[in-house]
Scaffold this motif. Structure first.
Motif, PDB file in Angstrom:
ATOM      1  N   ARG A  25       0.829  -1.209   0.000  1.00 20.65           N
ATOM      2  CA  ARG A  25       0.000   0.000   0.000  1.00 20.65           C
ATOM      3  C   ARG A  25       0.860   1.254   0.000  1.00 20.65           C
ATOM      4  NH1 ARG A  25      -3.561  -1.465   5.085  1.00 20.65           N
ATOM      5  NH2 ARG A  25      -1.473  -2.069   5.731  1.00 20.65           N
ATOM      6  N   ARG A  26       1.992   1.212   0.666  1.00 21.80           N
ATOM      7  CA  ARG A  26       2.892   2.364   0.678  1.00 21.80           C
ATOM      8  C   ARG A  26       3.475   2.600  -0.716  1.00 21.80           C
ATOM      9  NH1 ARG A  26       5.659   4.598   4.930  1.00 21.80           N
ATOM     10  NH2 ARG A  26       5.092   2.800   6.176  1.00 21.80           N
ATOM     11  N   GLY A  29       0.496   3.630  -3.151  1.00 22.89           N
ATOM     12  CA  GLY A  29       0.030   4.967  -2.801  1.00 22.89           C
ATOM     13  C   GLY A  29       1.041   6.036  -3.161  1.00 22.89           C
ATOM     14  N   LEU A  72      -3.790   8.892  -2.181  1.00 25.67           N
ATOM     15  CA  LEU A  72      -4.050   9.305  -0.798  1.00 25.67           C
ATOM     16  C   LEU A  72      -4.902   8.275  -0.067  1.00 25.67           C
ATOM     17  CD1 LEU A  72      -4.590  13.118  -1.313  1.00 25.67           C
ATOM     18  CD2 LEU A  72      -2.635  11.975  -0.261  1.00 25.67           C
ATOM     19  N   PHE A  73      -5.845   7.637  -0.775  1.00 24.01           N
ATOM     20  CA  PHE A  73      -6.638   6.577  -0.171  1.00 24.01           C
ATOM     21  C   PHE A  73      -5.742   5.455   0.345  1.00 24.01           C
ATOM     22  CE2 PHE A  73      -8.472   2.345  -0.889  1.00 24.01           C
ATOM     23  CZ  PHE A  73      -9.456   2.350   0.093  1.00 24.01           C
ATOM     24  N   LEU A  75      -2.539   5.569   1.108  1.00 24.60           N
ATOM     25  CA  LEU A  75      -1.692   6.029   2.217  1.00 24.60           C
ATOM     26  C   LEU A  75      -2.493   6.205   3.508  1.00 24.60           C
ATOM     27  CD1 LEU A  75       0.598   8.521   0.307  1.00 24.60           C
ATOM     28  CD2 LEU A  75       1.123   6.180   1.032  1.00 24.60           C
ATOM     29  N   ILE A  76      -3.735   6.679   3.402  1.00 29.62           N
ATOM     30  CA  ILE A  76      -4.583   6.794   4.593  1.00 29.62           C
ATOM     31  C   ILE A  76      -4.950   5.410   5.114  1.00 29.62           C
ATOM     32  CG2 ILE A  76      -6.881   7.530   5.381  1.00 29.62           C
ATOM     33  CD1 ILE A  76      -6.515   9.955   3.464  1.00 29.62           C
ATOM     34  N   TRP A  77      -5.242   4.488   4.209  1.00 23.55           N
ATOM     35  CA  TRP A  77      -5.543   3.112   4.594  1.00 23.55           C
ATOM     36  C   TRP A  77      -4.353   2.501   5.340  1.00 23.55           C
ATOM     37  CZ3 TRP A  77      -5.809  -1.325   0.489  1.00 23.55           C
ATOM     38  CH2 TRP A  77      -6.201  -2.508   1.090  1.00 23.55           C
ATOM     39  N   THR A  79      -2.145   4.091   7.061  1.00 20.14           N
ATOM     40  CA  THR A  79      -2.035   4.741   8.366  1.00 20.14           C
ATOM     41  C   THR A  79      -3.081   4.201   9.346  1.00 20.14           C
ATOM     42  OG1 THR A  79      -1.241   6.733   7.284  1.00 20.14           O
ATOM     43  CG2 THR A  79      -2.010   6.970   9.542  1.00 20.14           C
ATOM     44  N   LEU A  80      -4.302   4.004   8.856  1.00 17.21           N
ATOM     45  CA  LEU A  80      -5.381   3.562   9.739  1.00 17.21           C
ATOM     46  C   LEU A  80      -5.298   2.078  10.087  1.00 17.21           C
ATOM     47  CD1 LEU A  80      -8.390   5.504   8.184  1.00 17.21           C
ATOM     48  CD2 LEU A  80      -7.076   6.065  10.241  1.00 17.21           C
ATOM     49  N   ARG A  81      -4.806   1.259   9.163  1.00 20.51           N
ATOM     50  CA  ARG A  81      -4.702  -0.185   9.398  1.00 20.51           C
ATOM     51  C   ARG A  81      -3.304  -0.676   9.040  1.00 20.51           C
ATOM     52  NH1 ARG A  81      -9.589  -3.457  10.122  1.00 20.51           N
ATOM     53  NH2 ARG A  81      -8.076  -4.988   9.545  1.00 20.51           N
TER      54      ARG A  81
END
Length: 102
Positions: A25-26, A29, A72-73, A75-77, A79-81
Motif C-alpha cells: 500500500r505504501r 500509494g 491518498l486513499f 496512504l490513509i488506509w 495509516t489507519l490499518r
C-alpha cells in the motif's frame, strides 16, 4: 531475560519494521501520488489546442486528480490499518501445523 528471548524480541522488531517499509500500500500509494501530481500539473498547464483535441475536456487534470485521490486513499488506509507481522509464537504454531516436507 535470557539472550534467546532478547534475540527473538529484536527479530520481531526488525520484522515489524520491514513489514511496514515494504507494505504494498505504501508503494502503490506513493507512486499514484507522485504520478498524480505530475499529471495534474500537466492538466493545469494544458493549452487550448490540447483541450480542443479532447473535446474541451481536460483529461490530464481529471486523471491526475483521480490518481491523487487513489494514492491518498492507499496512504490513509496504510495509516489507519498498519500491517502487523505475526509473532514468533504464531509462526511456531503455523510451522507445527504444517505437514513435514520431503
Amino acid at each position: 531475560m535470557s539472550d534467546y528471548q532478547h534475540e527473538v524480541e529484536e527479530l520481531e522488531r526488525e520484522s515489524a519494521t520491514a513489514a511496514r517499509l515494504f507494505d504494498v500500500r505504501r508503494i502503490i500509494g506513493g507512486l499514484f501520488v507522485v504520478y498524480g501530481v505530475i499529471v495534474t500539473i500537466a492538466g493545469i498547464t494544458a493549452s487550448d489546442a490540447d483541450l480542443k483535441k479532447a473535446q474541451d475536456i481536460n483529461i490530464n487534470l481529471w486523471t491526475g486528480l483521480g490518481m491523487l485521490a487513489l494514492g491518498l486513499f492507499f496512504l490513509i488506509w496504510l495509516t489507519l490499518r498498519p500491517a502487523v507481522p505475526p509473532t514468533a509464537d504464531e509462526l511456531r504454531e503455523e510451522m507445527a501445523d504444517r505437514p513435514p516436507s520431503h
